[in-house]
Write an enzyme that holds these catalytic residues in place. Sequence first.
Site, PDB file in Angstrom:
ATOM      1  CG  LEU A  13      -2.121  -0.947   1.158  1.00  0.00           C
ATOM      2  CD1 LEU A  13      -2.740  -1.153   2.533  1.00  0.00           C
ATOM      3  CD2 LEU A  13      -3.174  -0.415   0.186  1.00  0.00           C
ATOM      4  CD  GLU A  85      -3.766  -5.594   2.992  1.00  0.00           C
ATOM      5  OE1 GLU A  85      -3.336  -6.727   2.731  1.00  0.00           O
ATOM      6  OE2 GLU A  85      -3.381  -4.585   2.372  1.00  0.00           O
TER       7      GLU A  85
HETATM    8  N1  PCA Z   1      -0.412  -4.326   2.339  1.00  0.00           N
HETATM    9  C1  PCA Z   1      -0.548  -3.825   3.665  1.00  0.00           C
HETATM   10  C2  PCA Z   1      -0.175  -4.962   4.531  1.00  0.00           C
HETATM   11  C3  PCA Z   1       0.776  -5.750   3.707  1.00  0.00           C
HETATM   12  C4  PCA Z   1       0.531  -5.303   2.333  1.00  0.00           C
HETATM   13  O1  PCA Z   1       1.094  -5.667   1.334  1.00  0.00           O
HETATM   14  C5  PCA Z   1       0.400  -2.666   3.849  1.00  0.00           C
HETATM   15  O2  PCA Z   1       0.995  -2.175   2.876  1.00  0.00           O
HETATM   16  O3  PCA Z   1       0.582  -2.236   4.996  1.00  0.00           O
END
Ligand code: PCA
Length: 154
Positions: A13, A85
């Site tokens: 993200l 998620e």
């Molecule tokens: N996305 C979320 C959790 C792990 C992911 O790849 C993030 O970026 O915090």
Amino acid sequence: MASRYLVFVYGTLRQGKPNHFRLLEANSGSAQYLGLATTCEKYPLVIASRYNIPYLLAAPGYGKRVLGEVYEVDDKMLEVLDQLEAHPKYYERKMRKVKLEESGKEVECWLYLLHKYKPFMMELPFLDDYNAAPDDPDKQYMPRDDDISDPDDI
Ligand code: PCA
């Protein structure tokens, strides 16, 4: 009044990463960038699974203090992120303390931890900054259309 939530993101993200666009989509609600921050506790940040997914393992005290970005989001965006998620089936969203780089202020933020990690993950290299992870072509994140909530996929 609409509720606002602080979320700390450390993986896909983040700015420049494959899921960042989700924080920018207007019909997903709103997200306001507040700055870089580091987890107050150490956590193992690893890249694993056949999709090369970044995971923050629920093993505080191991690994490093991890760098990420803090956003203030509304209910709608929080719901979009929870769905992405697969909280609480896959990642679990927890409140943890992070330190904002600019002000030095410590704030409680939501972040996505992996509780159902496999023992071998504790043997992987522990990162402190997903954006600075080595650009290994075999370790590129693979976006997928299917449901990520199958714990056997970890
Ligand atoms: N996305 C979320 C959790 C792990 C992911 O790849 C993030 O970026 O915090």
